[in-house]
Design a protein around this motif. Structure first.
Motif: not given
Length: 320
Positions: A231-254
């Motif tokens: 579970l730790a490995t799966v959640l770590e992959t999900i964290v990376d995906t979420i952070r990339d999505r938040i970064k892209i959303q910030g760029q789109i919002s700008t």
């Protein structure tokens, strides 16, 4: 002079409404004290006490009013909305505040404009104001939870790698996290302690916090508990995906900030100009509110502004 009179009337109405709220919603403690005092007396004294009978009649009347104003479905829906907003209010208190806002909005608009049509608009605005505030609180709380979600998952991953169980990892999140993650994880742990399964407790969390990233995390946890895996490995992959999505959303919002601001300006500019002209020359603008053609034109203008605002908002909202 009119403004001073309006402020005095509003202040008096506010004091009266606060008195009514205190009498209705803060009377439980007084009633409990009376009941405790009467319970210490004999049965004969209780039956002969007029105050005790009046207290029971008051509680019955209050419950009957609640049942008439709030159905079971509406009560549960309001409880869910108030919980999502993080507001310490009961559904009946929300209904009371909504009624007070409607009365104040109607009276304020009538004192300022002295027009029946605008008075009705003020009542509608006062009725919708609590809903707007609750919805705004829900969006703010959900955004704050969404921003804190990567840190929450990272804490869970660290606790799992350290050898903790999943409930212990949630407990470490509750101790380290801030609001609203702290309150939501606390509710999940309490539900698990009361016998609710992990899957059901997490699904309840998803209902209170409707987030796509949280849904992905919960699905990963449920699948891991059913078929096994790291579970730790799966959640770590999900964290990376979420952070990339938040970064892209910030760029789109700008990039879409100018378009969203244009939508607000185009939607609010006619209202602002109309209010300014009314204060400068009331007789010139009052024709729109007195003549049928003017009212029809106002309705068409409001619908057109709303459609334009929604189209601009639709064009500037990009899903990631």
């Amino acid at each position: 002079m009119i403004i001073i009179i309006a402020l005095m009337v509003l202040f008096t109405t506010f004091l009266f409404c606060m008195y009514i709220l205190q009498k209705i919603f803060l009377s439980d403690k007084r009633i409990e004290k009376r009941v405790q005092r009467y319970l210490q007396q004999s049965d004969k004294e209780i039956l002969e006490s007029k105050k005790f009978r009046l207290a029971l009649q008051f509680m019955q009347k209050r419950n009957s009013i609640k049942n008439k104003l709030l159905t079971k479905e509406k009560n549960s829906k309001l409880e869910s909305l108030l919980t999502q907003a993080g507001l310490p209010l009961k559904p009946e208190e929300y209904i009371m505040f909504q009624g007070i806002a409607t009365i104040l909005g109607t009276g304020l608009f009538f004192l300022l404009f002295e027009n029946v049509f605008i008075m009705i608009i003020g009542g509608i605005f006062g009725f919708l104001l609590p809903k707007i505030i609750v919805r705004k609180k829900i969006n703010e709380r959900l955004k704050k939870f969404q921003d804190s979600l990567p840190e929450m998952i990272s804490t869970i991953v660290g606790a799992l790698r350290a050898g903790f169980s999943f409930p212990q990892a949630l407990n470490s999140v509750m101790e380290e996290a801030q609001s609203p993650v702290k309150e939501e994880i606390s509710i999940v742990l309490k539900e698990m302690q009361y016998g609710t399964s992990v899957e059901e407790a997490l699904n309840n969390l998803k209902e209170r916090m409707p987030s796509e990233d949280l849904d992905i995390m919960i699905q990963a946890i449920v699948i891991q508990r059913q078929v096994g895996g790291n579970l730790a490995t799966v959640l770590e992959t999900i964290v990376d995906t979420i952070r990339d999505r938040i970064k892209i959303q910030g760029q789109i919002s700008t990039l879409t900030a100018q378009g969203r601001m244009s939508g607000w300006v185009l939607g609010l500019l006619p209202i602002f100009v109309g209010v300014m002209i009314y204060f400068v020359e009331p007789s010139y603008m009052s024709v729109l509110f007195m003549e049928p053609i003017g009212i029809i034109l106002l309705i068409i203008a409001a619908i057109s502004c709303f459609i334009g605002f929604m189209l601009i908002r639709k064009l500037t909202s990009i899903e990631v």
